[in-house]
Design an enzyme around this catalytic site. Sequence first.
Site, mmCIF file in Angstrom:
data_model
loop_
_atom_site.group_PDB
_atom_site.id
_atom_site.type_symbol
_atom_site.label_atom_id
_atom_site.label_comp_id
_atom_site.label_asym_id
_atom_site.label_seq_id
_atom_site.Cartn_x
_atom_site.Cartn_y
_atom_site.Cartn_z
ATOM 1 N N SER A 20 -65.655 -19.413 6.685
ATOM 2 C CA SER A 20 -64.235 -19.745 6.886
ATOM 3 C C SER A 20 -63.714 -19.162 8.188
ATOM 4 O O SER A 20 -62.775 -19.698 8.772
ATOM 5 C CB SER A 20 -63.369 -19.273 5.731
ATOM 6 O OG SER A 20 -64.140 -18.773 4.701
ATOM 7 N N LYS A 59 -61.117 -11.192 -0.506
ATOM 8 C CA LYS A 59 -60.901 -11.400 -1.940
ATOM 9 C C LYS A 59 -60.760 -10.085 -2.707
ATOM 10 O O LYS A 59 -60.327 -10.083 -3.855
ATOM 11 C CB LYS A 59 -62.050 -12.227 -2.525
ATOM 12 C CG LYS A 59 -62.069 -13.659 -2.046
ATOM 13 C CD LYS A 59 -60.962 -14.481 -2.676
ATOM 14 C CE LYS A 59 -61.099 -15.931 -2.235
ATOM 15 N NZ LYS A 59 -60.202 -16.834 -2.899
#
Length: 952
Positions: free
Chosen positions: A269, A45
Site C-alpha cells: 500500500s 494496524k
Amino acid sequence: MNTINEGILSTIGRTPLIELKKVCADFPLRLYAKLEMFNPGGSIKDRPASRIILDALENGDLKPGATVIESSSGNMAIGLAQLCRYYDLNLVVVVDPKINRHTLNILKAFGVRIEKVETPDEHGNYLSGRLQRVQDLLDMIPNSYWPNQYANKANPHAHHQTMAEIVESMDNPPDYLFASTSTCGTIMGCAEYVRSQNLHTKMVAVDALGSVIFGSSAAERLVPGHGAGRSSKLLNKDFIDHVVHINDKECVGGCHRLLNKEAILAGGSSGAVIAAVEKLRSQIPDGSSCALILPDNGERYLDTIYNDEWIKAHFEKSECSIAVKGRAQEVEVDAEESDDLQKIAIIGGGPKGMYGFERLAAQFKAHLVEHKVEIHVYNKTAHFGAGDIYQPNQPEYLLMNNPIGDVNMWIDEQPRPVVPEPLSLTEWLQKKKNRTVIEKEYASRALVGEYLEDGFNAIANHLPEGVRGSYFQGEVIDLEKENEDECYSIHVKTARGDVQKMPHQYDQVLLATGHPKNKLTEEEKEYQQFAQQNEGTGFVPFIYPVNSELQEVAAGSSVAVKGIGLTFVDAVLALTEGRGGTFEREGDSLKYVSSGKEPKVMYPFSRSGLPMIPRGPAPQNPTPLKFFTKKAFSRLKADLHGAKLDFKAHILPVLYQEMNVAFYDVQLKKYEYKVDLQDCETYAEIEHHIERFHQQHPDIQRFDPVLFLSHLDGPDFLHADSFHAKIKEYLEFFLAEAKKGELHSPWAAASAVWRKATPVFGDLYAFGGLEPESQAYVDSRFRRLLNRVTFGPPIESSEKILALIKAGMLNFRMAQNPSLQTSEDDHTFVLYSEDLDESVATNYLIDARIANVSIDENQSLLYKNLQQRGLITLFKNEAQNHVYQPGCAAISREGFTVDESGNPNPSIACTGTPTEGVTFDNDALSRNRNNFVSDWAAMVRKSHRVPSPIKS
Ligand SMILES: Cc1cc2nc3c(=O)[nH]c(=O)nc-3n(C[C@H](O)[C@H](O)[C@H](O)COP(=O)(O)OP(=O)(O)OC[C@H]3O[C@@H](n4cnc5c(N)ncnc54)[C@H](O)[C@@H]3O)c2cc1C
C-alpha cells in the site's frame, strides 16, 4: 527523566514523520511520510487493533479467556495477535491463500489459530468468503468476540491520534493527506480529526483498481493491504476530496521507487500511495505539502513484491527488470558471446520499437530457433511500450488524436503474435478495465500508454524458447563497429549521466527513436537569455512533459503561445485544466470555471492565425474516394514513364476534386437533388450537377476547396478585434459541423478527404516520388494546411478551447503572423502586427510546436555520432539539378540506413518518426503504414539460420 515505557503496547503510535526528498524529486511538492512500520507489529494496524481490543475489554464486550475471531489479510491479524497474546486472549484469524509466508509464520509464532478460505468469488476476491467463515466460527465458539474492523467505530477513532501526530510534527497541517483504503478506518479517522480541528487538509483516498469501495466494479487484485471486495460501513464519501485507483503494477512500481530512491523497504500500500501522488500530481498546486501514510514494512512482501520471480510471473518479464533495476548499468546481463548467439538491439522502446520487438518474437516463435537469440531493448525511460508520447503518468486531459476504435497495437498478419490474447484498445478497455467503450471517443494518451505497456510486457512474457529479452533504461548515444562482420556495440548514457559501453556485440540494430527534441535556434537562445535576465518573464521552448515544463508560468500572467496546432491545445489545457480549472457542460457547450491559478490571458499566434478544425467521429462505412485512388495514380505514373510527380500539377487538382465531390455529395442529398453524385462516372458529370444545383439554389454559397484550406478573407480579418470574434465564430461553426459527422455535414465530409487520401499520397511521396521542389512545398506548406482541416483535435478538446475563448482566457487578436520582439524596458515579450498596427505585451513565451524531424537540428547525440561515423547519411531528393533535403536519414526501401559509401547497411535498420521525409506520415501509431518492421524481422530471423550476415 524516566524514559522507560511500560510493556510493548505502549510503543504503538508516535511513529516518525520523515521528509521524502528523492522519490518524486522533480515534483515541486513537499512530501512527508508517516512511517507506520515503526509500530511494534510492523504496521499501522497495531493502532486499531489496540483501540478495538482495549475498548472491548473496557466495556465488557470482551471477557477474560474469550476467543477473538477476525478476518484479515495480514497486518490486522498481527496487530491482534500481539494484543491477544499480551492480554491472554485466544485468537482465530481467517485468512485466504494470498496471505504471505512471512505473515503466516509470525501468526504461528504468536500461537494464532489459522482458518484459511480457499474459494474466491467470481472476481477472484475472498472477502465475502472470509466474513462468512467468521460468522460460522462465532456461532460455533462460545465466548467469542468479533472486532469487525470493517464497521467498528474504534477503528477510525484510533486514527484521530495518527492525524494529530502528523499535524504536531509539521509546522502547518499538510495541504493533502494520502492514505490507502481498505476498511477505511485510517482515512476516516484522519478526516474526522481534520474536520474537528477545522484544518484545510484535503483527503486523498488511495484505493486498489478492482476494489469496490468507491463504487467501481470488482476485479482480481494481487497485492493485499489496500482495496476491498465490499463497500465499507465506515466510509463517508463526503469526507474524501480525491480518490485515486492504483493497479497492482503501479503499486509494485511505487514500492521499488521507494526502495531505490529512499531506501525504504515498505509494503504494497505504500507503493500505491507513491503511485497515487504521481497520478494526482497535475491536480496539486505547486509548493503543496503532502503527508503520505506508509502503512507497513516490506519484509512481509519479500516473496512477492520484492521477488523477481514473482514479478516475472505476474507482471511479465520486462517490468521486472524495469521496476527492480531501474537504471541501465544496474541491469545484470551476462555478456555471453559465442558464434551461435545472435544479439539484436532495438533502440527506442516506444510503440514502434515495440512493433519491431513483437514481429521478432513472432518470427522466432514460428520458426525453429537453432541458436540462442537475445533481444535487447534500450529506452530512455522506464516506459517500455508507451515511449515518451504515451507515458501513463501524464495528465488525463491530454487526449489522443485518433478515436479509440482506430488503435490496435497488434498487426493482422502471419506469423501470429506470440501473446495468447492480442487485444485491440477497445477489447483491452472492455476486458482489463471493465469499461464500456464508445469506439468513436478519444482516450487519454496516458490510458493508451497503459495499454501499450501492458502489450510490451505481454510480449516479453511470451518470448519463445531460446529467445531472451533484456530491457535497459538509458540513452543510447553511439554505435561502434566492432569488426568486419558488421557487429556493433552500444554506448549508453545512464540516468546518472555516466557513459557506459555495453558488453554486447549486436548483429542487428533497429533504430526506433521517435520524436527528437530540437536544438534551440539562435533566436530562441536570445529569448532564453532575455527571460533569464528579466525577472517576471519566461520562455518555454518545448512544453512536454507539461507538468514540469509549464510550471514556471505564473498565475495571473499573460502568455504568448507560438503555434496553434495540437500542441497548442495541450499547452492551453495544461495551463487551465491542469491548474485546477474545470469545464462544466451548459447545454451544447462547455463553460470554464477558473481556479485562479491559471494565466490571465493567452495570445496564440501562427502564420495563418487559424486554429485546427475539430475532428468529428468517423462513420462505420465512410464514403470511399472516387478519383484519388491507387489505381488512378498507377496509370498516371505509367504515363509519366518513371518521372517524378509534380504535386501542384498532378496531385492537388485531384485532391480538390475529391473535396468538391465529398462536399457536394452531402450538400446535394440534403437538398434532395435528384442525382446521387456517387453514381457519376466522371468528374465532368459531377461538375455539371454542381452547376445545376447552384442554378437551382442561387442563394447557397459555393464551396471552394482553396478557400477552405486557407480560409482568410473578408474585412473582418483586418482588425484585431474582429479577427478574434471571427475565430470564435469559425470554431463554433466547425464544431457544430464536426458534431454532425461526415455523412451529414458537407464540411466534415470535405475535411475527411485528406484522411482517406493520405495512404495513397504516402506511397506517391515515399522515397522521393515527388519532384524535389514539390516535396519541399508539401513539407513546408501544404501538409500544414491539410492537417489543419483534417487532423484537428477531438470535439471535446475543441469545446474546451471555445470555452476558454468565451472566458476571455484565450485571445486571438494577435494570432495572424505577428512579429515577436522583446522589450527590455517593460520586461515583456511583444507581439506586433504591422498590418493591424497593434501590439500586446506578455510575460511568457511558449513554443507550442513539434519540430520537424531534422538530424542537423535535433539534440540527439546518437544521430550526430552515427553521422560522424559515416553510418548514416542525409536523404536527398534529387532530380534535374534540383536537390531537396528534408533532414532525415537516407534509408533503403527495406528500411536499412544508407552509409557514407552510398550502400544500405544490412545491420542497421530504422523505423518510425526518424524516417519522416523519406516516408510520409510515419509519425503515428499505425501498424500498417510504412511498416518496415515486418520484413525486417523476417530478414533478421532468416539471417539467424544462415550465420554469416546477409548483404543487400
Ligand atoms: C505530442 C504528440 C502527440 C501525439 N499524438 C498522437 C496521436 O494521438 N496519435 C498518433 O497516431 N500519433 C501521435 N503522435 C505521433 C507519435 O510520434 C506516434 O504516435 C508514436 O509515438 C510513434 O512511436 P515511436 O516509437 O516511433 O516514437 P516515440 O513514441 O517517441 O518513442 C520513441 C522512444 O525511444 C526513446 N529513445 C529516443 N532516443 C533514444 C536513445 N537514443 N536511446 C534510448 N531510447 C531512446 C524515447 O525515450 C521513446 O521512449 C503524437 C506525437 C506527439 C509529439
